[in-house]
Design an enzyme around this catalytic site. Structure first.
Site, PDB file in Angstrom:
ATOM      1  N   GLY A  17       6.626  13.342   2.800  1.00 39.53           N
ATOM      2  CA  GLY A  17       5.557  12.451   3.243  1.00 39.53           C
ATOM      3  C   GLY A  17       5.453  12.384   4.754  1.00 39.53           C
ATOM      4  O   GLY A  17       4.357  12.300   5.314  1.00 39.53           O
ATOM      5  N   ASP A  18       6.594  12.431   5.430  1.00 43.28           N
ATOM      6  CA  ASP A  18       6.592  12.390   6.899  1.00 43.28           C
ATOM      7  C   ASP A  18       5.933  13.634   7.479  1.00 43.28           C
ATOM      8  O   ASP A  18       5.213  13.564   8.482  1.00 43.28           O
ATOM      9  CB  ASP A  18       8.026  12.272   7.427  1.00 43.28           C
ATOM     10  CG  ASP A  18       8.771  11.100   6.828  1.00 43.28           C
ATOM     11  OD1 ASP A  18       8.151  10.031   6.647  1.00 43.28           O
ATOM     12  OD2 ASP A  18       9.965  11.246   6.512  1.00 43.28           O
TER      13      ASP A  18
ATOM     14  N   GLY B  88      14.963  10.482   9.451  1.00 49.91           N
ATOM     15  CA  GLY B  88      14.387   9.155   9.322  1.00 49.91           C
ATOM     16  C   GLY B  88      12.885   9.275   9.452  1.00 49.91           C
ATOM     17  O   GLY B  88      12.396  10.135  10.217  1.00 49.91           O
TER      18      GLY B  88
ATOM     19  N   ARG C 278      10.031   0.894   0.100  1.00 50.23           N
ATOM     20  CA  ARG C 278      11.384   1.199  -0.353  1.00 50.23           C
ATOM     21  C   ARG C 278      11.956  -0.016  -1.082  1.00 50.23           C
ATOM     22  O   ARG C 278      12.309  -1.020  -0.464  1.00 50.23           O
ATOM     23  CB  ARG C 278      12.290   1.569   0.831  1.00 50.23           C
ATOM     24  CG  ARG C 278      11.887   2.851   1.550  1.00 50.23           C
ATOM     25  CD  ARG C 278      12.133   4.073   0.678  1.00 50.23           C
ATOM     26  NE  ARG C 278      11.856   5.314   1.399  1.00 50.23           N
ATOM     27  CZ  ARG C 278      10.703   5.955   1.373  1.00 50.23           C
ATOM     28  NH1 ARG C 278       9.685   5.451   0.679  1.00 50.23           N
ATOM     29  NH2 ARG C 278      10.542   7.081   2.036  1.00 50.23           N
TER      30      ARG C 278
ATOM     31  N   ASN D 119       5.033   3.611   2.898  1.00 55.44           N
ATOM     32  CA  ASN D 119       6.436   3.939   2.577  1.00 55.44           C
ATOM     33  C   ASN D 119       7.238   2.769   2.012  1.00 55.44           C
ATOM     34  O   ASN D 119       8.223   2.340   2.613  1.00 55.44           O
ATOM     35  CB  ASN D 119       7.132   4.445   3.853  1.00 55.44           C
ATOM     36  CG  ASN D 119       7.247   5.949   3.892  1.00 55.44           C
ATOM     37  OD1 ASN D 119       6.983   6.624   2.908  1.00 55.44           O
ATOM     38  ND2 ASN D 119       7.613   6.480   5.040  1.00 55.44           N
TER      39      ASN D 119
END
Length: 339
Positions: free
Chosen positions: A279-280, A33, A168, A166
């Site tokens: 990206g995290d 996550g 979505r 981010n």
């Protein structure tokens, strides 16, 4: 230095290798996550990193907690309760076939969390940095309210706040994202985005860029970063720049605007093993570099190198060391065996 991240930790179910959903007889189970991935990156770099969420008390919830403890993440502030762990199914793409994600996260423990579940004054005791992403407030108005309460508490303590936009599309509309993130970004110091997020969330787009065809105009992102800073007063804006040749092969670079100048990283030609969490891992690298006083050039090079390495690792978590990142950032990208 202590960092707190806040979001949803999900069960990831994926077919082996490049099997499609309709082919698979078995699914591998791991956890991941956005904000949890950042916490794992930072813990692997030796940072005191805590992840905050809400997870059920049952064994699947405990397995999720254990997946973070394994890498040294502080899980003591995780609230236990609710009925289910959110799930996402991942089908890895190959060549011109894109990866696919199917969510089964409605009604998860964090999506049903309440403001009273989190004592932010206690959570932020001794904390230097707070990180969240645009995925978390997209889970519901209640979670957006919790995010805002966290931002207010962090700001009142002088804690640096970072946010990865981010966006979505499967979780909310662009209009809703713009409204909610516009409110939350007023608290944010360091903004992280990719080549599409600023356009999707705030309607701020780079000129002469078409991510579908793989055309990314780096110069156009200077204007994007400036407009983001002007609107919200960010101290730093970092934008990842992905040129997608295929599902397996991407060019990877990034830009950092520190309010005075623009810094473009070197570009990496990546052959991808697993791009989820890319990206995290960039965000984790950026936060680490900022906490350790790196200059702007070194900061963006460290963040991009960290993320480049993540694309070679199965699962959501970026399991690399500071030395490995520094070696790649310093120019050793040969991939030769180390003996």
């Amino acid at each position: 230095m202590k960092v707190v991240t806040f979001g949803e930790l999900m069960l990831r179910l994926a077919p082996e290798g490049y099997y499609r959903f309709v082919q698979a007889d078995t699914l591998g189970a791991t956890f991941g996550g956005g904000e949890a991935n950042v916490a794992v990156s930072l813990a692997n770099y030796g940072v005191d990193a805590a992840f905050v969420t809400k997870l059920p008390k049952h064994e699947i919830g405990q397995a999720a907690v254990n997946s973070l403890r394994k890498y040294g993440v502080d899980t003591s502030k995780i609230v236990r309760g609710g009925d289910r762990v959110g799930i996402y199914f991942l089908e890895k793409g190959a060549s011109q076939r894109p990866s696919k994600v199917i969510y089964d996260r409605a009604g998860s423990a964090i999506a049903k969390a309440e403001l009273s579940d989190f004592d932010w004054d206690a959570i932020f005791e001794g904390v230097d940095w707070f990180h969240f992403t645009g995925i978390t407030p997209a889970l519901g108005d209640n979670v957006a309210e919790i995010c805002e309460a966290a931002c207010r508490a962090a700001k009142s303590r002088g804690i640096t706040i970072s946010c990865d936009l981010n966006y979505r599309a499967k979780l909310w509309t662009k209009e809703k994202a713009g409204e909610v993130m516009g409110r939350l970004c007023q608290y944010v110091d360091v903004c992280i985005a990719n080549e599409e997020d600023a356009g999707d969330v705030f309607g701020i787009r780079a000129t002469n860029t078409d991510v579908t065809t793989g055309k990314v105009n780096h110069e156009g992102y200077k204007e994007v970063a400036q407009k983001l800073k002007e609107r919200f007063g960010f101290s730093k804006v970092a934008i990842t720049l992905r040129t997608s040749i295929s599902a397996n092969d991407n060019l990877w670079a990034a830009m950092l605007y520190d309010g005075e100048d623009f810094y473009f990283s070197k570009s990496y030609a990546m052959h991808i093993v697993d791009r989820v969490g890319g990206g995290d891992s960039f965000g984790g690298g950026l936060i680490y570099a900022c906490l350790n006083g790196y200059d702007s050039r070194s900061t963006i090079e460290f963040a991009v190198a960290a993320s480049c390495l993540k694309h070679s690792i199965e699962g959501d978590y970026n399991m690399v060391s500071v030395d490995e990142v520094k070696k790649l950032a310093g120019g050793d990208g040969s991939g030769r065996v180390q003996r």
